[in-house]
Design an enzyme around this catalytic site. Structure first.
Site, PDB file in Angstrom:
ATOM      1  N   GLY B  20      10.837  -2.721 -24.026  1.00  0.00           N
ATOM      2  CA  GLY B  20      10.156  -2.045 -22.932  1.00  0.00           C
ATOM      3  C   GLY B  20       8.898  -2.764 -22.502  1.00  0.00           C
ATOM      4  O   GLY B  20       7.900  -2.133 -22.145  1.00  0.00           O
ATOM      5  N   VAL B  71      17.840  -0.645 -25.152  1.00  0.00           N
ATOM      6  CA  VAL B  71      17.701  -0.260 -26.565  1.00  0.00           C
ATOM      7  C   VAL B  71      18.660   0.852 -26.978  1.00  0.00           C
ATOM      8  O   VAL B  71      18.856   1.105 -28.162  1.00  0.00           O
ATOM      9  CB  VAL B  71      16.258   0.164 -26.919  1.00  0.00           C
ATOM     10  CG1 VAL B  71      15.294  -0.980 -26.730  1.00  0.00           C
ATOM     11  CG2 VAL B  71      15.840   1.388 -26.132  1.00  0.00           C
ATOM     12  N   ASN B  97       8.726  -0.090 -28.135  1.00  0.00           N
ATOM     13  CA  ASN B  97       7.837   0.592 -27.208  1.00  0.00           C
ATOM     14  C   ASN B  97       8.609   1.319 -26.111  1.00  0.00           C
ATOM     15  O   ASN B  97       8.097   2.259 -25.511  1.00  0.00           O
ATOM     16  CB  ASN B  97       6.879  -0.439 -26.581  1.00  0.00           C
ATOM     17  CG  ASN B  97       6.230   0.061 -25.316  1.00  0.00           C
ATOM     18  OD1 ASN B  97       5.256   0.780 -25.339  1.00  0.00           O
ATOM     19  ND2 ASN B  97       6.808  -0.309 -24.171  1.00  0.00           N
ATOM     20  N   SER B 150       2.741   8.728 -30.069  1.00  0.00           N
ATOM     21  CA  SER B 150       1.787   9.325 -29.133  1.00  0.00           C
ATOM     22  C   SER B 150       1.018  10.428 -29.845  1.00  0.00           C
ATOM     23  O   SER B 150       1.549  11.048 -30.763  1.00  0.00           O
ATOM     24  CB  SER B 150       2.542   9.949 -27.952  1.00  0.00           C
ATOM     25  OG  SER B 150       1.681  10.759 -27.170  1.00  0.00           O
ATOM     26  N   TYR B 163       9.416  15.297 -25.129  1.00  0.00           N
ATOM     27  CA  TYR B 163       8.730  14.014 -25.357  1.00  0.00           C
ATOM     28  C   TYR B 163       7.955  14.085 -26.670  1.00  0.00           C
ATOM     29  O   TYR B 163       8.038  13.187 -27.515  1.00  0.00           O
ATOM     30  CB  TYR B 163       7.789  13.727 -24.185  1.00  0.00           C
ATOM     31  CG  TYR B 163       6.871  12.543 -24.390  1.00  0.00           C
ATOM     32  CD1 TYR B 163       5.526  12.723 -24.675  1.00  0.00           C
ATOM     33  CD2 TYR B 163       7.352  11.239 -24.293  1.00  0.00           C
ATOM     34  CE1 TYR B 163       4.685  11.644 -24.862  1.00  0.00           C
ATOM     35  CE2 TYR B 163       6.514  10.152 -24.483  1.00  0.00           C
ATOM     36  CZ  TYR B 163       5.178  10.360 -24.757  1.00  0.00           C
ATOM     37  OH  TYR B 163       4.355   9.281 -24.956  1.00  0.00           O
ATOM     38  N   ALA B 165       8.505  15.981 -29.217  1.00  0.00           N
ATOM     39  CA  ALA B 165       9.419  16.037 -30.354  1.00  0.00           C
ATOM     40  C   ALA B 165       9.940  14.657 -30.729  1.00  0.00           C
ATOM     41  O   ALA B 165      10.000  14.302 -31.912  1.00  0.00           O
ATOM     42  CB  ALA B 165      10.593  16.973 -30.034  1.00  0.00           C
ATOM     43  N   LYS B 167       8.552  11.753 -30.056  1.00  0.00           N
ATOM     44  CA  LYS B 167       7.438  10.942 -30.569  1.00  0.00           C
ATOM     45  C   LYS B 167       7.133  11.334 -32.020  1.00  0.00           C
ATOM     46  O   LYS B 167       6.716  10.497 -32.829  1.00  0.00           O
ATOM     47  CB  LYS B 167       6.197  11.137 -29.692  1.00  0.00           C
ATOM     48  CG  LYS B 167       6.333  10.558 -28.278  1.00  0.00           C
ATOM     49  CD  LYS B 167       6.351   9.051 -28.254  1.00  0.00           C
ATOM     50  CE  LYS B 167       7.643   8.507 -27.720  1.00  0.00           C
ATOM     51  NZ  LYS B 167       7.698   7.038 -27.711  1.00  0.00           N
TER      52      LYS B 167
END
Lengths: 196, 260
Positions: B20, B71, B97, B150, B163, B165, B167
């Protein structure tokens, strides 16, 4: 009188949750289900479903990708399904208690349990986000973190003597008394894992 | 010039893949790792974004190539790692990333349009990158797996539950792998950044007050710069200076989150 639903009730942890709530003040009915779905409303929703495969020690690089995908997706979708089923009734009543059972292994990390650590940590933080979104409706969402499965010998010995019983903490989390507590993770492991 | 305890090029002779890295934080990390001496593979989903970053690095006198990689596709990741090792002789640092941003959503009714992208890129992507990179990281005298998590993956975001969860899943995985791969001499850490990116720019465009709000609650009073602020931490984690750091999440967000 309130109605409690426990998912994953077939496991030892789930069974312990059911038994704890049967003796709880204010709870008139306790329903245990094996899967993520249940009939009727829940005032208290305990998410204790942890797939046996997650508890199986495996070398990470040997974990089959397709098996991982299925396990991860199933575990997370089950939690979301249960939460989404519980929300409308709790919202309409302006009262709800959600307790996610999230073993301390995900916070310490355990070699051989990479899948469990990933799934459970995701569930723990999903509980926090849910707590933030549902608090305005009088619904609390907390995590109860039992000490099994454990990292053999890697952490401090328990501070408390005797076998660990999660009943008291679970009853508290299911009661009016915990109405100002949300987004929390309470370790119930005899005083081994003490969060920062 | 050897790698080791600092100097201006602590990653000399080492090879890193950054997924990324066609934009945002990934690009910043790639630029920083290359400046620190690493051979950098830009593993971007589209060559249209990845190739310019590789070229930018080469124009600065550093070493980079772009290898198109999705990925979420195991074979892509395997091909990228194979090509990296064939080209540079080793893989020392795997930085995952890549992520697929989704808009705000509610747990009560969010569906697959919010779950799928978060899950596939962050979790399946991490799984593939970690498994495929492992034998090479193990062979390296300084193998590093770095995952971009994050602060939302620690404290849960009120607007982005799925998001948050995924992370968090990366952090759980990082801790387990840190314990499992420690005996192999591989460190596994997460970075929890807040930095400029196209996704953040989009969020600011949609909500102009958001930038001021973030800056107001950030002790250092600004949004992070991907290369200087986040890249610097990535260089640290990849270098010998962080050889005794593993299982950790380094939050670099100007001091906003102090939950650890």
């Amino acid at each position: 009188m309130r109605r409690a639903v426990v998912t994953g009730a077939g496991s030892a942890l789930g069974h312990a949750c059911v038994e704890a709530l049967r003796d709880a003040d204010g709870i008139g009915e306790v329903v245990g289900v094996d899967g993520a779905t249940y009939e009727g409303d829940a005032d208290v929703l305990v998410l204790a479903a942890i797939d046996d495969e997650l508890r199986t020690y495996r070398t990470f690089v040997d974990v089959d990708p397709d098996a991982w995908d299925r396990l991860w997706e199933q575990s997370m979708r089950a939690m979301v399904t249960s939460l989404q089923a519980g929300f409308p009734g709790m919202r309409d009543n302006g009262w709800g208690r959600v307790v996610a059972v999230t073993p301390t292994a995900s916070m310490s990390g355990v070699a051989g349990l990479a899948s469990l650590c990933a799934v459970v940590e995701a569930q723990r933080v999903l509980a926090k986000s849910t707590a933030r979104q549902w608090g305005a409706h009088g619904i609390t969402v907390n995590c109860l973190a039992p000490g099994e499965p454990a990292s053999a010998g890697a952490l401090a010995p328990p501070a408390l003597a005797g076998p660990v019983d999660l009943a008291g903490v679970l009853r508290f989390l299911a009661s009016d008394a915990s109405g100002q507590l949300t987004g929390a993770t309470l370790s119930v492991d005899g005083g081994v894992w003490m969060a920062p | 010039m050897t790698g080791g305890h600092g100097g201006t090029r602590p990653l000399d002779g080492r090879t890193a893949i950054v997924t990324g890295s066609g934009q945002g934080v990934g690009r910043g990390i790639a630029l920083a790792l290359a400046r620190a001496g690493a051979n950098v593979v830009i593993a971007a989903r589209r060559t249209e974004t990845g190739e310019p970053v590789a070229r930018e690095i080469r124009d600065r006198g550093d070493v980079a190539v772009c290898i198109r990689t999705d990925v979420t596709v195991r074979d892509d990741v395997a091909a990228c790692v194979d090509a990296t090792v064939a080209r540079f002789g080793a893989l020392d640092v795997m930085v995952h990333n890549a992520y697929s941003p989704t808009g705000p959503h509610l747990v009560a009714d969010a569906g697959d349009e919010h779950w799928g992208p978060n899950s596939r890129t962050a979790v399946w992507g991490t799984f593939h990158c970690a498994q495929v990179a492992y034998p090479h990281l193990r062979r390296s005298p300084h193998g590093r797996l770095v995952l971009l998590s994050s602060p939302a993956g620690i404290e849960g975001s009120g607007g982005l539950p799925f998001y948050s969860a995924v992370k968090a899943a990366q952090r759980g995985l990082a801790k387990a792998l840190a314990r499992e791969w420690g005996p192999d001499g591989i460190t596994v850490n997460c970075i929890g950044p807040v930095a400029e990116s196209p996704a953040l720019a989009g969020a600011f465009a949609a909500n102009p007050a958001l930038k001021a709000r973030i800056e107001a609650r950030t002790p250092l009073g600004r949004i992070g710069d991907p290369e200087r602020d986040i890249g610097g931490v990535a260089v640290f984690l990849a270098s010998d200076a962080a050889g005794y750091v593993t299982g950790q999440t380094i939050v670099c967000d100007g001091g906003s989150f102090t939950g650890l």
